[in-house]
Every structure is written in C-alpha cells, then in structure tokens.
Design a protein around this motif. Sequence first.
Motif, mmCIF file in Angstrom:
data_model
loop_
_atom_site.group_PDB
_atom_site.id
_atom_site.type_symbol
_atom_site.label_atom_id
_atom_site.label_comp_id
_atom_site.label_asym_id
_atom_site.label_seq_id
_atom_site.Cartn_x
_atom_site.Cartn_y
_atom_site.Cartn_z
ATOM 1 N N UNK A 1 59.282 -0.311 -37.572
ATOM 2 C CA UNK A 1 59.835 0.898 -36.936
ATOM 3 C C UNK A 1 59.208 1.011 -35.551
ATOM 4 N N UNK A 2 59.926 0.557 -34.574
ATOM 5 C CA UNK A 2 59.405 0.565 -33.203
ATOM 6 C C UNK A 2 58.192 -0.349 -33.092
ATOM 7 N N UNK A 3 57.079 0.237 -32.701
ATOM 8 C CA UNK A 3 55.854 -0.564 -32.529
ATOM 9 C C UNK A 3 54.982 -0.529 -33.777
ATOM 10 N N UNK A 4 55.507 0.024 -34.875
ATOM 11 C CA UNK A 4 54.716 0.152 -36.102
ATOM 12 C C UNK A 4 55.368 -0.625 -37.239
ATOM 13 N N UNK A 5 54.520 -1.236 -38.045
ATOM 14 C CA UNK A 5 54.997 -1.944 -39.239
ATOM 15 C C UNK A 5 54.409 -1.237 -40.461
ATOM 16 N N UNK A 6 55.252 -0.927 -41.424
ATOM 17 C CA UNK A 6 54.816 -0.203 -42.627
ATOM 18 C C UNK A 6 55.025 -1.098 -43.840
ATOM 19 N N UNK A 7 53.970 -1.198 -44.665
ATOM 20 C CA UNK A 7 54.079 -1.972 -45.920
ATOM 21 C C UNK A 7 53.885 -0.990 -47.071
ATOM 22 N N UNK A 8 54.916 -0.739 -47.878
ATOM 23 C CA UNK A 8 54.738 0.157 -49.029
ATOM 24 C C UNK A 8 53.959 -0.525 -50.157
ATOM 25 N N UNK A 9 53.063 0.230 -50.805
ATOM 26 C CA UNK A 9 52.264 -0.310 -51.917
ATOM 27 C C UNK A 9 52.545 0.522 -53.171
ATOM 28 N N UNK A 10 52.663 -0.133 -54.286
ATOM 29 C CA UNK A 10 52.921 0.569 -55.543
ATOM 30 C C UNK A 10 52.101 -0.058 -56.647
ATOM 31 N N UNK A 11 51.810 0.718 -57.679
ATOM 32 C CA UNK A 11 51.160 0.129 -58.857
ATOM 33 C C UNK A 11 52.239 -0.050 -59.923
ATOM 34 N N UNK A 12 52.122 -1.130 -60.664
ATOM 35 C CA UNK A 12 53.137 -1.472 -61.654
ATOM 36 C C UNK A 12 52.468 -1.812 -62.970
ATOM 37 N N UNK A 13 53.005 -1.257 -64.033
ATOM 38 C CA UNK A 13 52.543 -1.610 -65.378
ATOM 39 C C UNK A 13 53.720 -2.208 -66.126
ATOM 40 N N UNK A 14 53.508 -3.381 -66.688
ATOM 41 C CA UNK A 14 54.589 -4.016 -67.436
ATOM 42 C C UNK A 14 54.051 -4.526 -68.763
ATOM 43 N N UNK A 15 54.911 -4.569 -69.729
ATOM 44 C CA UNK A 15 54.500 -5.076 -71.031
ATOM 45 C C UNK A 15 55.661 -5.676 -71.780
#
Lengths: 157, 116
Positions: free
Chosen positions: A43-57
């Motif tokens: 986004x313009x001069x900024x880069x955003x990386x979304x982080x999430x926690x995931x639980x799988x079974x």
Amino acid sequence: MMAMTGMTQERTPASASETLERTLNQALSSVRADAVFGRPIERGATVVIPCAEVMIGMGMGSGGGRSPAMNGQQTSSGEGLGGGGGGRGRPVAVIVIGQDGVRVQPVPDVTRLALAGMTTAGFMAFWLVRLLAGAGGRGKAKARGGSPGHLMRALRS
Amino acid sequence: MADGRVNERPAKGGQGEPMSGRWAAFPLRSEEVRGDPLSLYGRQVTTLKRVTRVRWPGGVWEWHRPAAVEVREGATVRRIPIRNTTHAATFAAMAVGLLIGASVLRAGKARGRNER
C-alpha cells in the motif's frame, strides 16, 4: 474457519486407509501452507504482512467384525473406516514494513476479550455476593444467639 | 518482491532449532519454521512461526502461530517478537479473577474463624 472431511465405507481394501490419510493430510497441508503469514500487501510505500494463528487436527480410525454362524449359514464379516478433521484460524497481528522501520501491530479479538472480561466480572461478583451474604447471615444468626449451622439444624429437626 | 511464505524451512541454530534424531519420532514436537526473506528498503525481513505438533496413531493436532519477525540491516539482526495480545489479556483476566476469588474465600474463612 472450519473444515470437515470424512468418509466411511465397507469392505475396504488396505489402500483405503492410506487414501483417507492422504486426503486428510492434503487438506491439512493446504491449511498449513498459507495459514500463518499471509501474502504481503503493498500500500503505497508500506508493505503489510497479516499474521494468524491456526489450529488444525485430524483423526481416523477403522474396525472390523465377523458375525457368528447361525442356522447353518456362513459367517459374514465387515470392515469400516472413518476420519475427520477440522481447523480454526484467527488473526493475531500485522507486520508493517515501511521506510521508517518494521513494526508489529497486534490485532486483539474484541469479542473474546469482552467474553473473558464478563466471565471474570461474573466470577468476582459471585464470590463478593457470597462473602457479603455469609457475613450478613452470620451477623443475624449471632444476634439471635446462634450460627447459621445451628439454625439449619434446628429447622431440620 | 519475494513471497515470504514459500519454501518454509525449520530455523537453523539457536533456540529455534528443530528436534532431530531420536526426538523426531516423539509424538510431541515444537519447532520454529523460517519463511523466505523479503528484501525491502535495504532490510531483509524474515518471518518465523512456531509449530507445535502432537501425533498419535491415526491422528495429528497442530498449532501454528507467528513467533517473530527477524530484521537484518547490514550487520545487525533484530528480532521483533509477535505477541498474541488476546491470549495475554484473557490469561491476565483469568488470573485476576482467580486471585480475587481466592482472596475473598480466604477473607470469608478468616472472618468465620474470628466470629466463632
């Protein structure tokens, strides 16, 4: 996010359980690959990386049985297997990379926080009411010349 | 711009070193997995996630969570931890509730003993 997979079948060959395990593993690996760190967004001069926690079974099981011979009939047998899996993901934070530096911006789950706050408040209110009610009950009982335990025993008899 | 998610691999060395050898077969594993580095504005940014895995015959449970972001600027390497504020706040609220509950219970018992 919730995903469920499952299958059951009768008279399965030995490869069926392998197929089931492979299918479930593929489903779970698709969740694993993109789950925690998302695709970087510019986004313009900024880069955003979304982080999430995931639980799988996932889990699977199989079984078989044989019916007893009755009235001269031959015994019959059957086998079955089944499996299932699920996953849950929730955003935790975003990594913001700009010209001025890298920072981590937390993403709080307001619903969960509100629920935790309400549960805690309810728990505390319960104990406070219990304490105050106990003190009041004991005071009244003492004025009448007995403890709440004595009163209860007197009422029962 | 490089994609930070592809070819993730276990972190090498230090705290994040994955369990290996005889521990690899252990049903409970926890390891730090490093993403591909991104080069932006003269910095190299690497994402790290922690994977906790419990295996049993016929099943598996995994918990993937972001651990940190490593920023390399020239010769200096900075590790910025990624904290889960929701978990921290929930545990804090639970701890406060339990503490207050225990204090109230203790105060009630002490008052009961005094009255007797």
